[in-house]
Design a protein around this motif. Sequence first.
Motif, PDB file in Angstrom:
ATOM      1  N   HIS A  32      39.401  46.222  36.947  1.00 49.46           N
ATOM      2  CA  HIS A  32      40.779  46.282  36.449  1.00 49.46           C
ATOM      3  C   HIS A  32      41.112  47.716  36.057  1.00 49.46           C
ATOM      4  CE1 HIS A  32      44.450  45.315  34.321  1.00 49.46           C
ATOM      5  NE2 HIS A  32      43.949  45.700  33.170  1.00 49.46           N
ATOM      6  N   GLY A  36      35.181  42.546  29.105  1.00 49.85           N
ATOM      7  CA  GLY A  36      36.269  42.022  28.299  1.00 49.85           C
ATOM      8  C   GLY A  36      35.793  41.009  27.274  1.00 49.85           C
ATOM      9  N   LEU A  48      43.378  50.368  34.030  1.00 47.22           N
ATOM     10  CA  LEU A  48      44.136  50.354  32.783  1.00 47.22           C
ATOM     11  C   LEU A  48      45.340  51.286  32.818  1.00 47.22           C
ATOM     12  CD1 LEU A  48      41.052  50.469  30.409  1.00 47.22           C
ATOM     13  CD2 LEU A  48      42.546  48.499  30.763  1.00 47.22           C
ATOM     14  N   LEU A  66      41.230  46.176  25.596  1.00 45.87           N
ATOM     15  CA  LEU A  66      40.347  46.654  26.662  1.00 45.87           C
ATOM     16  C   LEU A  66      40.218  48.176  26.632  1.00 45.87           C
ATOM     17  CD1 LEU A  66      41.453  44.406  29.678  1.00 45.87           C
ATOM     18  CD2 LEU A  66      39.501  44.085  28.142  1.00 45.87           C
ATOM     19  N   THR A  75      48.102  51.967  27.501  1.00 49.43           N
ATOM     20  CA  THR A  75      48.971  50.880  27.917  1.00 49.43           C
ATOM     21  C   THR A  75      50.319  51.365  27.424  1.00 49.43           C
ATOM     22  OG1 THR A  75      48.664  49.688  25.854  1.00 49.43           O
ATOM     23  CG2 THR A  75      47.156  49.163  27.653  1.00 49.43           C
ATOM     24  N   CYS A 134      39.292  36.952  32.540  1.00 47.03           N
ATOM     25  CA  CYS A 134      39.787  38.093  31.777  1.00 47.03           C
ATOM     26  C   CYS A 134      40.718  38.966  32.616  1.00 47.03           C
ATOM     27  CB  CYS A 134      38.621  38.921  31.249  1.00 47.03           C
ATOM     28  SG  CYS A 134      37.779  38.207  29.818  1.00 47.03           S
ATOM     29  N   HIS A 135      40.414  39.079  33.916  1.00 45.26           N
ATOM     30  CA  HIS A 135      41.261  39.898  34.777  1.00 45.26           C
ATOM     31  C   HIS A 135      42.672  39.306  34.868  1.00 45.26           C
ATOM     32  CE1 HIS A 135      41.578  42.352  38.778  1.00 45.26           C
ATOM     33  NE2 HIS A 135      42.332  42.843  37.805  1.00 45.26           N
ATOM     34  N   TYR A 176      49.387  39.936  27.245  1.00 47.69           N
ATOM     35  CA  TYR A 176      48.705  40.894  28.121  1.00 47.69           C
ATOM     36  C   TYR A 176      48.689  42.301  27.541  1.00 47.69           C
ATOM     37  CZ  TYR A 176      52.972  43.203  29.730  1.00 47.69           C
ATOM     38  OH  TYR A 176      54.115  43.940  29.780  1.00 47.69           O
ATOM     39  N   ASN A 230      45.311  44.301  26.858  1.00 45.90           N
ATOM     40  CA  ASN A 230      45.004  45.568  27.513  1.00 45.90           C
ATOM     41  C   ASN A 230      44.724  46.672  26.501  1.00 45.90           C
ATOM     42  OD1 ASN A 230      45.291  45.790  30.671  1.00 45.90           O
ATOM     43  ND2 ASN A 230      46.772  44.249  30.028  1.00 45.90           N
ATOM     44  N   ALA A 236      44.567  39.854  31.686  1.00 45.86           N
ATOM     45  CA  ALA A 236      45.071  41.222  31.551  1.00 45.86           C
ATOM     46  C   ALA A 236      46.386  41.426  32.291  1.00 45.86           C
ATOM     47  CB  ALA A 236      44.028  42.210  32.057  1.00 45.86           C
TER      48      ALA A 236
END
Length: 282
Positions: free
Chosen positions: A229, A211, A231, A269, A141, A252-253, A262, A266, A256
Amino acid sequence: MFKIGQIYNRRSEIHDIYKGQQYGGISTPIKYPYIFIFTSNAGEKYGYVDKFSPNGTFQYTGEGQENDMRMTKGNLAIHDHQKNNKEILLFESTSKSFVRFLGKCNYLSHHIEERPDRNGKARNAIIFHLDIINTQTILTTQIIKTNVVEEPKAIYIAGPTKRDSLQQLRDIALSSTPIQASIEEKLLSIRNRSNAIKLYAKKRANGICEGCSGKAPFQTKSGPYLEVHHLTRIADGGADQPQNVIALCPTCHRKAHYSLEYLEFNNELVRKVNIIEANIDQ
């Protein structure tokens, strides 16, 4: 050389070393076998809309601020990069002066599309179709990065199905686009990779949100409902690798993408997928 997912200062870490045009979307250093291309949301109001297409290729808008774009200068460099033995290196803007390296690209084709120029006047724009070659694992991220190298597998022509094993889907997702092949075969390969990675994430999750660890909210004809999702980019889309996708419940989506935390979510995740994939590899 550049590491996928890592953030660089465009001026000091790219242009001061390799030279080339310091402004604009395409930079063509004379003394190095590279073409640097840069994507940013900032140019959308001027017709520069770069995005993943449904078939997994990355659509990149050529250069030229006014009137019709022409296949000259930077545009021609992208078109002829393989003939000229040049590598296309794709970066996305993260903040002022800083860019993230997304990977190497190969030119596949292009089309002409009507887009506004910087004055709002309609003109013909060149839209390149690029195959992003991610042979290096990305786990990122804006905070977490890792640089684990994973070699691509042999190409698969047959399309993936949900009946395939986890390993079969992984192999298709990591397959290389054939160099000596027609455009149609290359697009088929990219589309197969894109479909395989989505099926892989859902099969790996086995009906459980990766998640929150809750069960999928409901069943569909194709199985438990979970959303994939990515990343590695702000918007979901495009081919990716097993370590860079996660199957999430709708809540959860959305968390994110849209929650105030967020970025932290992420990062969490990324950590979870890293653990999940490490256990699979054992």
